[in-house]
Design a protein around this motif. Sequence first.
Motif, short mmCIF file in Angstrom:
data_model
loop_
_atom_site.label_atom_id
_atom_site.label_comp_id
_atom_site.label_asym_id
_atom_site.label_seq_id
_atom_site.Cartn_x
_atom_site.Cartn_y
_atom_site.Cartn_z
N SER A 141 1.63 5.37 -4.76
CA SER A 141 1.94 6.60 -4.02
C SER A 141 3.44 6.66 -3.75
O SER A 141 4.02 5.70 -3.24
N SER A 142 4.08 7.78 -4.07
CA SER A 142 5.55 7.79 -4.09
C SER A 142 6.23 8.65 -3.03
O SER A 142 7.46 8.65 -2.95
N SER A 143 5.49 9.39 -2.22
CA SER A 143 6.14 10.26 -1.24
C SER A 143 7.01 9.44 -0.28
O SER A 143 6.54 8.49 0.35
N ALA A 144 8.27 9.80 -0.18
CA ALA A 144 9.19 9.08 0.71
C ALA A 144 8.71 9.11 2.15
O ALA A 144 8.98 8.19 2.93
N ALA A 145 7.98 10.16 2.52
CA ALA A 145 7.54 10.32 3.91
C ALA A 145 6.60 9.21 4.35
O ALA A 145 6.49 8.91 5.54
N LEU A 146 5.92 8.57 3.42
CA LEU A 146 4.93 7.56 3.78
C LEU A 146 5.55 6.37 4.50
O LEU A 146 4.90 5.77 5.38
N THR A 147 6.76 6.02 4.14
CA THR A 147 7.42 4.89 4.80
C THR A 147 8.45 5.35 5.83
O THR A 147 9.34 4.59 6.22
N GLU A 148 8.30 6.59 6.27
CA GLU A 148 9.20 7.13 7.29
C GLU A 148 8.45 7.46 8.58
O GLU A 148 8.94 8.17 9.44
N ARG A 149 7.23 6.93 8.70
CA ARG A 149 6.37 7.27 9.85
C ARG A 149 6.40 6.23 10.96
O ARG A 149 5.74 6.40 11.99
N GLY A 150 7.12 5.14 10.74
CA GLY A 150 7.17 4.09 11.76
C GLY A 150 5.90 3.29 11.89
O GLY A 150 5.67 2.65 12.93
N LEU A 151 5.06 3.26 10.84
CA LEU A 151 3.81 2.50 10.90
C LEU A 151 4.09 1.02 10.77
O LEU A 151 4.98 0.59 10.03
N GLN A 152 3.29 0.21 11.43
CA GLN A 152 3.46 -1.24 11.41
C GLN A 152 2.60 -1.92 10.35
O GLN A 152 2.91 -3.04 9.92
N TRP A 153 1.53 -1.25 9.90
CA TRP A 153 0.54 -1.88 9.03
C TRP A 153 0.59 -1.33 7.60
O TRP A 153 -0.24 -1.70 6.77
N GLY A 158 10.63 -4.27 3.10
CA GLY A 158 11.63 -4.10 4.14
C GLY A 158 10.98 -3.77 5.47
O GLY A 158 9.75 -3.68 5.59
N PRO A 159 11.78 -3.56 6.51
CA PRO A 159 11.25 -3.27 7.84
C PRO A 159 10.36 -2.04 7.90
O PRO A 159 9.47 -1.94 8.77
N ASP A 160 10.58 -1.08 6.99
CA ASP A 160 9.75 0.14 6.98
C ASP A 160 8.51 -0.01 6.09
O ASP A 160 7.75 0.94 5.95
N GLY A 161 8.33 -1.17 5.48
CA GLY A 161 7.18 -1.40 4.61
C GLY A 161 7.42 -1.08 3.15
O GLY A 161 6.53 -1.26 2.31
N GLN A 162 8.63 -0.62 2.82
CA GLN A 162 8.95 -0.27 1.44
C GLN A 162 9.40 -1.51 0.67
O GLN A 162 10.24 -2.27 1.15
N ASN A 163 8.87 -1.68 -0.54
CA ASN A 163 9.34 -2.73 -1.43
C ASN A 163 10.81 -2.48 -1.76
O ASN A 163 11.17 -1.42 -2.27
N ILE A 164 11.66 -3.44 -1.48
CA ILE A 164 13.09 -3.22 -1.65
C ILE A 164 13.53 -3.41 -3.10
O ILE A 164 14.65 -3.07 -3.45
N TYR A 165 12.66 -3.96 -3.94
CA TYR A 165 12.99 -4.18 -5.35
C TYR A 165 12.28 -3.15 -6.22
O TYR A 165 11.05 -3.16 -6.32
N SER A 166 13.03 -2.28 -6.86
CA SER A 166 12.43 -1.28 -7.74
C SER A 166 12.08 -1.92 -9.08
O SER A 166 12.93 -2.56 -9.71
N ALA A 167 10.85 -1.73 -9.50
CA ALA A 167 10.40 -2.30 -10.77
C ALA A 167 10.63 -1.37 -11.95
O ALA A 167 10.29 -1.70 -13.08
N SER A 168 11.21 -0.22 -11.71
CA SER A 168 11.21 0.84 -12.73
C SER A 168 12.29 0.66 -13.79
O SER A 168 13.40 0.18 -13.51
N VAL A 169 11.95 1.06 -15.00
CA VAL A 169 12.92 1.34 -16.07
C VAL A 169 12.73 2.80 -16.46
O VAL A 169 11.65 3.37 -16.26
N MET A 170 13.78 3.42 -16.96
CA MET A 170 13.63 4.78 -17.47
C MET A 170 13.01 4.69 -18.86
O MET A 170 13.47 3.92 -19.71
#
Length: 414
Positions: free
Chosen positions: A135-147, A371-383
């Motif tokens: 799931s890629s919506s940026a909003a998902l890791t901008e909600r301040g959720l802990q879990w 990271g602190p917001d739950g987002q994986n800080i390492y992007s696995a993507s290649v174009m």
Amino acid sequence: MKKLLVAFFVCLVFVAFAQQVIKIGAIFPLTGPAAATGVKIKYAVEVAQEIINNEYPEIELLLGKTAGLPNLGGAKIQFVFADHQANPELAMAEAERLIRNEGVVALIGCYHSSATKPASQVAEKYGIPFIAGSSSSAALTERGLQWFFRIAPHDGMETVFFFEYLKYLNQKYNANIKKVAVVYIDNEYGVHAAQMVKEKIKDYQADGFSLVADVKYPANATNVDIEVQKIKGAKPDAIFHASYIGDMTMFVKKYKEFNVVPKVVLSYCGGYQDPQFVVNLGKDADYFAGPNATTSALFKKMPILAKINELYRAKSGVDIDGPTLEDFASAIVIAEAINLAGSTDPQKILNVLKTTAFMAPYFVSGRIKFGPDGQNIYSASVMTQIFNGVYEAVWPEQYQTKEPAPQFPEWNKR
């Protein structure tokens, strides 16, 4: 005698864990408009379960070395699947059911960001971990959720990736790409992708980029003639798409019908990444591009990924794709977190997820760290870009399996 009793009770605990089945909920679109994708994700999670519960030392994953979770006496993992049918309300209900009735200790899912949002809020309410794979919506890791945790790069990260790739094309190939259009489905995923374009393009105005079209279409669209005509009128050099497989197929057919010929079309995590895109469109799929966590062209360079793909292909009949691999990763990571915690206690699992760097040799990044917001800080993507039906890695150059084509050919010259 006391030592013997202690040893006896330790053995009892070990046997209890060995007999234990640890349930994890897995919520995906198994029927409905995205069923083809959801079923493939299910296969990937089943492959993860097979690797975790059996011995696959040749795959060189932490949990491939032993059968079950070694720190819990060989306890087995069972992924309990639920179908949200691309319906956010159903995703929320299924999350509730899995937690209350099935006794799952964690959740993964849900592919659609619009379904992941309410399902993860249920997990937050009950205090159990939720890992989103694709799931890629940026909003998902901008909600301040802990879990809540997410493996895939969010659409904000992907948008930056898009603009940096366009800069690369301009600098190396003199592509002269300046005018950008964003085309997106009217749901959580699409709306936030478009929002990211509008925000991030401000940082690239000095590079000459401008937004010339903002085209939103309904989730239940069956005809996109008006949208495509609007796109054609704007004459964009590049089109950014936030669309699922059915929508993306429909747009490409209309691009051909209306002779829309941009220089580049880049797709967020969604329809383009599904190999069904090539099946649906044949040679008309060529030259479309987008970020991917993997591509079959990389298998020769990544032997562990190739071995995982062998198991996946035996189940699905196709090669593993980017979003599917990200959801495979969510299954592996949650199982590793439970094993490292040595417990099914949610708080202990949470502590591991927040502090551990997980090895991920199936990604070009090689690791996953939240990271602190739950987002994986390492992007696995290649174009990637499609050539003759194959998703080739075209950028960054160190992962390149083929040079990119910086200009779409005319439809009648393919």
